[in-house]
Every structure is written in structure tokens, then in C-alpha cells.
Write a protein that holds these residues in place. Sequence first.
Motif, PDB file in Angstrom:
ATOM      1  N   UNK A 119       0.861  -1.264   0.138  1.00 47.11           N
ATOM      2  CA  UNK A 119       0.087  -0.099   0.172  1.00 47.11           C
ATOM      3  C   UNK A 119       0.933   1.256   0.076  1.00 47.11           C
ATOM      4  N   UNK A 120       0.324   2.241  -0.514  1.00 49.27           N
ATOM      5  CA  UNK A 120       1.146   3.639  -0.496  1.00 49.27           C
ATOM      6  C   UNK A 120       1.182   4.094   0.831  1.00 49.27           C
ATOM      7  N   UNK A 121       2.479   4.286   1.282  1.00 46.71           N
ATOM      8  CA  UNK A 121       2.797   4.680   2.738  1.00 46.71           C
ATOM      9  C   UNK A 121       2.009   6.141   2.698  1.00 46.71           C
ATOM     10  N   UNK A 122       1.945   6.489   4.416  1.00 45.96           N
ATOM     11  CA  UNK A 122       1.379   7.698   4.786  1.00 45.96           C
ATOM     12  C   UNK A 122       2.191   8.973   3.995  1.00 45.96           C
ATOM     13  N   UNK A 123       1.293   9.712   3.430  1.00 46.08           N
ATOM     14  CA  UNK A 123       1.905  11.097   2.618  1.00 46.08           C
ATOM     15  C   UNK A 123       2.699  11.959   3.620  1.00 46.08           C
ATOM     16  N   UNK A 124       3.823  12.268   2.960  1.00 51.72           N
ATOM     17  CA  UNK A 124       4.703  13.179   3.689  1.00 51.72           C
ATOM     18  C   UNK A 124       4.534  14.871   3.302  1.00 51.72           C
ATOM     19  N   UNK A 125       4.210  14.953   1.794  1.00 54.00           N
ATOM     20  CA  UNK A 125       4.005  16.446   1.292  1.00 54.00           C
ATOM     21  C   UNK A 125       3.769  16.522  -0.055  1.00 54.00           C
ATOM     22  N   UNK A 126       4.103  17.488  -0.640  1.00 49.89           N
ATOM     23  CA  UNK A 126       3.531  17.611  -2.082  1.00 49.89           C
ATOM     24  C   UNK A 126       4.501  18.357  -2.805  1.00 49.89           C
ATOM     25  N   UNK A 127       4.802  18.387  -3.763  1.00 46.98           N
ATOM     26  CA  UNK A 127       5.365  19.327  -4.823  1.00 46.98           C
ATOM     27  C   UNK A 127       4.757  19.569  -6.216  1.00 46.98           C
ATOM     28  N   UNK A 128       4.955  20.898  -6.511  1.00 40.28           N
ATOM     29  CA  UNK A 128       4.503  21.191  -8.003  1.00 40.28           C
ATOM     30  C   UNK A 128       4.818  20.264  -9.022  1.00 40.28           C
ATOM     31  N   UNK A 129       3.929  19.530  -9.724  1.00 39.46           N
ATOM     32  CA  UNK A 129       4.165  18.629 -10.708  1.00 39.46           C
ATOM     33  C   UNK A 129       5.161  18.975 -11.600  1.00 39.46           C
ATOM     34  N   UNK A 130       5.119  20.062 -12.323  1.00 39.43           N
ATOM     35  CA  UNK A 130       5.946  20.552 -13.377  1.00 39.43           C
ATOM     36  C   UNK A 130       7.432  20.657 -13.059  1.00 39.43           C
ATOM     37  N   UNK A 131       7.466  21.474 -12.000  1.00 42.18           N
ATOM     38  CA  UNK A 131       8.778  21.473 -11.306  1.00 42.18           C
ATOM     39  C   UNK A 131       9.621  20.259 -10.830  1.00 42.18           C
ATOM     40  N   UNK A 132       8.823  19.239 -10.452  1.00 39.14           N
ATOM     41  CA  UNK A 132       9.125  17.954 -10.035  1.00 39.14           C
ATOM     42  C   UNK A 132       9.963  17.083 -11.425  1.00 39.14           C
ATOM     43  N   UNK A 217      10.805   5.573   6.457  1.00 35.28           N
ATOM     44  CA  UNK A 217      11.897   4.833   6.817  1.00 35.28           C
ATOM     45  C   UNK A 217      12.007   3.653   5.916  1.00 35.28           C
ATOM     46  N   UNK A 218      10.835   3.086   5.617  1.00 32.99           N
ATOM     47  CA  UNK A 218      10.758   1.782   5.012  1.00 32.99           C
ATOM     48  C   UNK A 218      10.853   1.828   3.625  1.00 32.99           C
ATOM     49  N   UNK A 219      10.096   2.780   3.089  1.00 30.32           N
ATOM     50  CA  UNK A 219       9.709   2.736   1.653  1.00 30.32           C
ATOM     51  C   UNK A 219       9.184   4.367   1.220  1.00 30.32           C
ATOM     52  N   UNK A 220       9.212   4.381  -0.035  1.00 33.80           N
ATOM     53  CA  UNK A 220       8.959   5.806  -0.611  1.00 33.80           C
ATOM     54  C   UNK A 220       7.659   5.648  -1.640  1.00 33.80           C
ATOM     55  N   UNK A 221       6.882   6.453  -1.498  1.00 32.07           N
ATOM     56  CA  UNK A 221       5.854   6.330  -2.614  1.00 32.07           C
ATOM     57  C   UNK A 221       5.640   7.716  -3.415  1.00 32.07           C
ATOM     58  N   UNK A 222       5.513   7.632  -4.628  1.00 30.27           N
ATOM     59  CA  UNK A 222       5.098   8.887  -5.567  1.00 30.27           C
ATOM     60  C   UNK A 222       3.850   8.621  -6.013  1.00 30.27           C
ATOM     61  N   UNK A 223       2.973   9.440  -5.948  1.00 32.48           N
ATOM     62  CA  UNK A 223       1.698   9.485  -6.578  1.00 32.48           C
ATOM     63  C   UNK A 223       1.334  10.776  -7.493  1.00 32.48           C
ATOM     64  N   UNK A 224       1.166  10.277  -8.639  1.00 29.27           N
ATOM     65  CA  UNK A 224       0.935  11.235  -9.663  1.00 29.27           C
ATOM     66  C   UNK A 224      -0.466  11.030 -10.169  1.00 29.27           C
TER      67      UNK A 224
END
Length: 371
Positions: A119-132, A217-224
Motif C-alpha cells: 500500500x501507499x505509505x502515509x503521505x509526507x508532502x507535495x511538490x508542483x508537478x511541472x517542477x518535479x 523509513x521503510x519505503x517511498x511512494x510517488x503518486x501522480x
Amino acid sequence: MKLQVEQAELADAARWIARHIPTKGIDPTALAVLLTADGDGLTVAYSSIEVSASVTVDAHVIDGGKAAVSGKIFADILGALPPMQVEISSSDNGIDLVAGSNDFHLNPLDVASYPSLPSMPALSGSVPGDLFATAIANVAPAVDYTTTAMPELGGVRLQPQDDRLQIMATDRYRVALQYIPWQQTGDAVSALLPGQGLVDIAKTAGASELVDLALTEGSAGVQVGNRTSVSRLLPVDKFPNADRAFPKQYTATVTCDVEELRDTVRRIGLLLEGHQAIELSMNGDRMTVQALRNAKATGKARIDCQLEGVDAFGIAFNPRYLLDGLTPIDGPVAIDLTTYAKPALIHAAIDEPSFEYLVIPVRDPAKVAGE
């Protein structure tokens, strides 16, 4: 399972999922995608020890269900179909894809043995899509996908810093970093993500207003949008401490038009072979660009520049490394210099540039011999 779905949307989703699948595998399940039809959508997913990815597309689901098929073949077939509605149905014998007069059958793989999707880990934050998307593309040239001795060099480090996210990659010969705005919404840690997977998902981020990140700490998730990728982390403590590579002070700074310098480097680069370098010689308001110690051909080009701090300076670079640092920059470019043998810093000639590129020069044997 039986459903109807538009070819273009599903083909795009299958193609993106297929980027996560290795080219070879002993177990066919390791090369398969899992199709899950329920509600009003079809989810295409891939999962392995390294990474998992899923995309949900709108579909008219007549009968729900699951099926596992070869991911590459599934993506290739959908990409070759005409832009029209595709009917997908499954049975114990496999799945059938029908689009107009086109009829394909894919043999089944064992759904029961398909690995469960994390499952997607708990979200940490967000960034602008185009800049990312731009930032990942800018640092990607410094990712080393080939090294086995230090797999950490194949990663991209994401490091939250108050209201900005630092994105960094290094192959030990150059360091590329970029800062983008960061809106933190939960717990976040510095995370080292596998570079190839991150580059692939970032290619689709430009059209999205925001990209949600989970840095745990355990994994990273990216949601677009409707695309989610969860990957294992590389050990961030083994990532080179590239921050220390940046000199505290610089002897000189040269400023010039970045487009003119890029074009000049490309032209002079036509003379180079193998590991030959390109030399920049600055004197006052002129920069001479030439191939360093080329026995087969010679050539020079001169462009306007502004050298500050010293009267003259000479330094040589791997031309590809130099161009990788110049490409993301628009307008005037500044190159901060210490000595001909120490790293140079390339950035836009503005206060607080968001992109910085530190590159180790090529040492001229003649200068080394004279030391």
C-alpha cells in the motif's frame, strides 16, 4: 472478468507500467502485470521486491475479476491497436482483447502466486508537478545506473528542507542538485530512491498540478494522479556526502550566454574522440573553446564572457559532462572556479539559483607535469 475500455488511456497506462518490468526473468510471474476490474475501473499493476506500480483507468466493467498476463506483450498489443474501444474478457484459458476486427488471446499466468501489492505509505508532502518533472530530468544525467560496487550511486536523494525539497544525484564525477517548493503534510525523512524508476514516473508528472510524496523509513511512494509507485529505499547513509564536495570559496567566476556556450561546446566537441576533453581558456572578456591536445584535428571558437576574480583562467572538462550541466540553464550562466584541478560549479547567473551542478575537471597532463 469482462469490461470495455478506451484504447488510448489503457495503452498509455500499460506502457507506463511496462517501464517498471525487467527485460528478463526466470519466473514468468516476475514479468507479469495484474489486471483487476471492479466498480468503474480497471487497475493495471506490477509488483516486485524492488518496486510496485499501479494505474487505474476508467472502464465499463460488466463482470469484475482478476487476471495476470505478460506485461510487455500486453503493453505492446494495446499500443498497436487502433484508437477505439477495446473489449477485454478473461477465462481459465487466458484473456481476450478485441478491438474492431483485431482479436488477440494471451495465455494466463497464475494469479494466486502473484505478489501482493504494497500500500501507499502515509503521505509526507507535495511538490508542483511541472517542477518535479523538470528537477528529476535535470539531475538524471548524474545518476550512475551501471555501478554494482556502489548501487547507491544509482539513486536520487530527496531531502526535505523546511519549505523546499532538495533533489540530488551524483556519480562521483559530478553532483547535480535542484531545489523545488515543498509543502510538508506529514512525517518525512531523507530518502534515496532508485533512479530509473523515479525518472520514469517523473516523466508523467509534468501534466499534474501536484505530486504527492511519501518519504518514510521503510519505503517511498510517488503518486501522480491515478498513478502510484512504491519503491524500496537504497541506504541513504551510504550515499556519498556530496554536500562536502562544494568548495567554501571560489577564486574566480566566469559569466557568459549559456546558449552560445552550449552551441560552441557542441561544435568543438565534433573534434573529440574517446575520452578527450574540451578546454575553456578565459582572458578578460573573451573565452576560447578548443579541443584539449587533439593530434588529429584542431579548432577554436571564441565567445564573449566576463571573468571576475583573476585576469586569466584555463580549465578542461569532459564535454558531455559540461553539456549536462549547461542544458537546464536559461540566460546567462556562471561558472565558479577555484583551480584547474578542482571542481567547478555551474549555475544560472542569478542570486540563489534553484539548479546547481558541480563537475570535476579533466587535468591537462602538461599542467600536471609542470606541478
